[in-house]
Design a protein around this motif. Structure first.
Motif, PDB file in Angstrom:
ATOM      1  N   ARG A  36       0.833  -1.217   0.000  1.00 35.00           N
ATOM      2  CA  ARG A  36       0.000   0.000   0.000  1.00 35.00           C
ATOM      3  C   ARG A  36       0.862   1.259   0.000  1.00 35.00           C
ATOM      4  N   ALA A  37       1.952   1.234   0.730  1.00 34.15           N
ATOM      5  CA  ALA A  37       2.864   2.383   0.748  1.00 34.15           C
ATOM      6  C   ALA A  37       3.500   2.567  -0.631  1.00 34.15           C
ATOM      7  N   MET A  38       3.882   1.455  -1.288  1.00 34.58           N
ATOM      8  CA  MET A  38       4.444   1.556  -2.637  1.00 34.58           C
ATOM      9  C   MET A  38       3.407   2.103  -3.611  1.00 34.58           C
ATOM     10  N   ALA A  39       2.156   1.671  -3.455  1.00 33.73           N
ATOM     11  CA  ALA A  39       1.088   2.156  -4.327  1.00 33.73           C
ATOM     12  C   ALA A  39       0.886   3.662  -4.147  1.00 33.73           C
ATOM     13  N   ARG A  40       0.926   4.131  -2.901  1.00 37.00           N
ATOM     14  CA  ARG A  40       0.790   5.569  -2.641  1.00 37.00           C
ATOM     15  C   ARG A  40       1.947   6.342  -3.272  1.00 37.00           C
ATOM     16  N   ALA A  41       3.151   5.797  -3.171  1.00 31.75           N
ATOM     17  CA  ALA A  41       4.320   6.453  -3.754  1.00 31.75           C
ATOM     18  C   ALA A  41       4.198   6.525  -5.272  1.00 31.75           C
ATOM     19  N   HIS A  42       3.714   5.461  -5.891  1.00 30.53           N
ATOM     20  CA  HIS A  42       3.553   5.457  -7.347  1.00 30.53           C
ATOM     21  C   HIS A  42       2.423   6.382  -7.786  1.00 30.53           C
ATOM     22  N   GLU A  43       1.358   6.456  -7.006  1.00 35.98           N
ATOM     23  CA  GLU A  43       0.267   7.381  -7.322  1.00 35.98           C
ATOM     24  C   GLU A  43       0.764   8.827  -7.239  1.00 35.98           C
ATOM     25  N   ALA A  44       1.575   9.123  -6.237  1.00 41.35           N
ATOM     26  CA  ALA A  44       2.150  10.470  -6.115  1.00 41.35           C
ATOM     27  C   ALA A  44       3.071  10.770  -7.298  1.00 41.35           C
ATOM     28  N   ALA A  45       3.825   9.767  -7.756  1.00 37.44           N
ATOM     29  CA  ALA A  45       4.697   9.970  -8.914  1.00 37.44           C
ATOM     30  C   ALA A  45       3.874  10.230 -10.167  1.00 37.44           C
ATOM     31  N   ALA A  46       2.760   9.531 -10.325  1.00 33.99           N
ATOM     32  CA  ALA A  46       1.886   9.745 -11.474  1.00 33.99           C
ATOM     33  C   ALA A  46       1.308  11.165 -11.449  1.00 33.99           C
ATOM     34  N   LYS A  47       0.867  11.603 -10.275  1.00 32.69           N
ATOM     35  CA  LYS A  47       0.325  12.961 -10.148  1.00 32.69           C
ATOM     36  C   LYS A  47       1.403  14.001 -10.415  1.00 32.69           C
ATOM     37  N   CYS A  48       2.621  13.725  -9.979  1.00 31.40           N
ATOM     38  CA  CYS A  48       3.751  14.616 -10.228  1.00 31.40           C
ATOM     39  C   CYS A  48       3.977  14.778 -11.728  1.00 31.40           C
ATOM     40  N   LEU A  49       3.971  13.662 -12.440  1.00 26.75           N
ATOM     41  CA  LEU A  49       4.156  13.706 -13.892  1.00 26.75           C
ATOM     42  C   LEU A  49       2.998  14.434 -14.563  1.00 26.75           C
ATOM     43  N   GLU A  50       1.784  14.187 -14.108  1.00 23.03           N
ATOM     44  CA  GLU A  50       0.612  14.878 -14.662  1.00 23.03           C
ATOM     45  C   GLU A  50       0.701  16.384 -14.452  1.00 23.03           C
ATOM     46  N   ALA A  51       1.302  16.777 -13.341  1.00 26.03           N
ATOM     47  CA  ALA A  51       1.445  18.203 -13.033  1.00 26.03           C
ATOM     48  C   ALA A  51       2.529  18.866 -13.877  1.00 26.03           C
TER      49      ALA A  51
END
Length: 81
Positions: A36-51
């Motif tokens: 779950r922590a890895m999933a949160r980190a990857h979701e944050a990375a995806a949002k970072c790229l989207e930004a």
């Protein structure tokens, strides 16, 4: 003959892997939390790229978020570019 020798050499490795797969309830819950922590980190990375922050910045943030969670800088995941 060669196939038989190779098979004989691999059997202990295959059985070792299956014997090691048993986890206690606590170990399973720790694995769940890690995933779950890895999933949160990857979701944050995806949002970072989207930004539009850029791959270098987002991957650096991912590496920091994943430190100690998974093997490697990419938090257990890697894809081709």
């Amino acid at each position: 003959m060669t196939k038989t020798l190779v098979l004989c050499a691999l059997i202990p490795l295959l059985t070792l892997g299956s014997a090691h797969a048993q986890h206690s309830q606590q170990e399973t819950q720790e694995d769940v939390q890690r995933h779950r922590a890895m999933a949160r980190a990857h979701e944050a990375a995806a949002k970072c790229l989207e930004a539009g922050k850029g791959e270098k910045v987002c991957h650096a943030e991912l590496a920091i978020a994943c430190k100690g969670l998974a093997i490697g800088k990419t938090c257990g995941m890697r894809h081709a570019h």
